[in-house]
Design an enzyme around this catalytic site. Structure first.
Site, PDB file in Angstrom:
ATOM      1  N   VAL A  12      -2.306  -3.080  -6.718  1.00 21.42           N
ATOM      2  CA  VAL A  12      -1.157  -2.160  -6.784  1.00 21.42           C
ATOM      3  C   VAL A  12      -0.362  -2.293  -8.084  1.00 21.42           C
ATOM      4  O   VAL A  12       0.480  -1.455  -8.388  1.00 21.42           O
ATOM      5  CB  VAL A  12      -0.196  -2.317  -5.573  1.00 21.42           C
ATOM      6  CG1 VAL A  12      -0.848  -1.862  -4.292  1.00 21.42           C
ATOM      7  CG2 VAL A  12       0.353  -3.728  -5.473  1.00 21.42           C
ATOM      8  N   ASN A  23       3.032  -0.995   1.770  1.00 18.06           N
ATOM      9  CA  ASN A  23       3.176  -2.247   2.514  1.00 18.06           C
ATOM     10  C   ASN A  23       2.882  -3.499   1.686  1.00 18.06           C
ATOM     11  O   ASN A  23       3.418  -4.566   1.972  1.00 18.06           O
ATOM     12  CB  ASN A  23       2.237  -2.210   3.731  1.00 18.06           C
ATOM     13  CG  ASN A  23       2.089  -3.572   4.361  1.00 18.06           C
ATOM     14  OD1 ASN A  23       3.004  -4.065   5.023  1.00 18.06           O
ATOM     15  ND2 ASN A  23       0.958  -4.238   4.114  1.00 18.06           N
ATOM     16  N   SER A  40      12.351  -5.473   4.343  1.00 17.10           N
ATOM     17  CA  SER A  40      12.465  -6.723   5.101  1.00 17.10           C
ATOM     18  C   SER A  40      13.898  -6.896   5.594  1.00 17.10           C
ATOM     19  O   SER A  40      14.855  -6.439   4.950  1.00 17.10           O
ATOM     20  CB  SER A  40      12.096  -7.912   4.212  1.00 17.10           C
ATOM     21  OG  SER A  40      12.476  -9.124   4.843  1.00 17.10           O
ATOM     22  N   TYR A  62      12.811 -12.667  -3.270  1.00 13.72           N
ATOM     23  CA  TYR A  62      12.086 -11.807  -2.320  1.00 13.72           C
ATOM     24  C   TYR A  62      13.045 -10.768  -1.722  1.00 13.72           C
ATOM     25  O   TYR A  62      12.740  -9.574  -1.661  1.00 13.72           O
ATOM     26  CB  TYR A  62      11.470 -12.664  -1.211  1.00 13.72           C
ATOM     27  CG  TYR A  62      10.728 -11.870  -0.165  1.00 13.72           C
ATOM     28  CD1 TYR A  62       9.492 -11.296  -0.458  1.00 13.72           C
ATOM     29  CD2 TYR A  62      11.265 -11.677   1.109  1.00 13.72           C
ATOM     30  CE1 TYR A  62       8.807 -10.549   0.503  1.00 13.72           C
ATOM     31  CE2 TYR A  62      10.598 -10.942   2.068  1.00 13.72           C
ATOM     32  CZ  TYR A  62       9.368 -10.381   1.760  1.00 13.72           C
ATOM     33  OH  TYR A  62       8.706  -9.644   2.704  1.00 13.72           O
ATOM     34  N   ALA A 109      15.754  -9.665  -3.010  1.00 18.43           N
ATOM     35  CA  ALA A 109      16.151  -8.713  -4.060  1.00 18.43           C
ATOM     36  C   ALA A 109      15.066  -7.654  -4.269  1.00 18.43           C
ATOM     37  O   ALA A 109      15.378  -6.464  -4.447  1.00 18.43           O
ATOM     38  CB  ALA A 109      16.407  -9.451  -5.368  1.00 18.43           C
TER      39      ALA A 109
END
Lengths: 248, 80
Positions: free
Chosen positions: A65, A91, A143, A156, A158
């Site tokens: 990705v 995802n 999340s 993570y 952020a």
């Protein structure tokens, strides 16, 4: 008739955990699923097995990705084959848990590249095709920590916080093309990502969940099915918490 | 239909104008209807018609009828 019969969906990060479950549930609900992973051929056996079981079809599609050019090429192939892309599920994600003072630059960059920049870039690529049919649903996997914060997960959280902000703005911008953009924000989930967590710590986390259990990938997948389907046709720019009413 | 006819036809459809107004003066600054939505519609139609996929930079630079012809050369499409 199944909820997603004939819809074409692209899901990133489907080699395990939540992404794999989302791809499966989309197929169970009748969608034609392009399931992405980075490692060539790693999804072939799983896809073959599922294709014999369900009415939907899963096509493995391999790209990193963070490789924009390859991603663009692969999405173009999906468009050429189907003349539509109805659903995109961003995802793919990675996580390094490090405390402030010990944050490694390479991990920060990698997390932003995979968790945030790829979401923006893939949305940009796919939205162009969705515009042509004036229809589409984009679902970003954020999340719970992006909403509430979490010690040891500053970077993570952020990266996922940025995804939530992007989701809200993209929904406003793409609404005129009848493209909906929403996010789901899973809480503690029963995936490989928690296998190294100590039992005590895990129990303390579960004690903070009002519904009294850890989330399952299927809980997230079910919410994605809803947001992908026409049942949510008037819902856009939202962040749906899949966290069992957690108190963080 | 040659490439120029196809190119012009797309412009006429998207902007709802006559062939005769398509010239160097037909730009995002001078055409009221040329906004971000029509620009993306234009890009999408051209991509479909010529079986190409524009780079992001080229999409942002596509701000006139004439500039579009120039950009298409990058994709081996000669508008003539």
């Amino acid at each position: 008739m199944k909820e997603l019969e004939g819809k074409v969906a692209l899901v990133t990060g489907t080699s395990r955990g939540i992404g794999k479950c989302i791809a499966e549930e989309l197929a169970v609900n009748g969608a034609i699923v392009y399931a992405n992973a980075r490692k060539e051929n790693c999804l072939n056996d799983w896809a073959n097995e599922l294709n014999q079981k369900y009415s939907g079809t899963i096509y493995p599609i391999y790209f990193d990705v963070t490789d924009f050019e390859k991603m663009k090429l692969e999405v173009y192939k999906v468009w050429k084959e189907n003349q539509k892309i109805d659903v995109l599920v961003n995802n793919a994600g990675i996580e390094y848990n490090e405390n402030i003072g010990m944050l490694k630059r390479e991990h920060i960059s990698e997390m932003f590249a995979v968790n945030t920049i790829s979401v923006i870039e893939l949305t940009q690529i796919v939205a162009k095709f969705m515009m042509r049919n004036k229809k589409g649903s984009i679902i970003n996997v954020a999340s719970v920590v992006a909403r509430y914060g979490s010690s040891g997960q500053s970077v993570y959280s952020a990266t996922k916080g940025a995804v939530i902000s992007f989701t809200k703005s993209a929904a406003k911008e793409l609404g005129k093309y009848k493209i909906r953009v929403n996010a789901v924000a899973p809480g503690l989930n029963d995936t490989d990502m928690i296998t190294e967590t100590s039992e005590d710590y895990l129990q303390r986390r579960i004690d903070n969940i009002a519904l009294g259990r850890i989330g399952k990938p299927k809980d997230v997948a079910n919410s994605v099915i809803f947001l992908a389907s026409d049942m949510s046709e008037y819902i856009s720019g939202q962040v749906l918490g899949i966290d069992g009413a957690v108190c963080m | 239909m040659n490439s120029l006819s196809k190119y012009n036809e797309i412009f006429c459809e998207i902007f709802n104008v006559d062939n005769s107004v398509l010239n160097d003066e037909f730009t995002a600054n001078t055409v009221e209807k040329w906004d971000s939505i029509t620009q993306m519609s234009l890009i999408n139609r051209l991509e479909d018609c010529f079986d190409i996929m524009f780079e992001i930079d080229d999409i942002t630079e596509f701000v006139s009828y004439t500039k579009g012809k120039e950009l298409l050369k990058k994709y081996s499409i000669e508008i003539q």
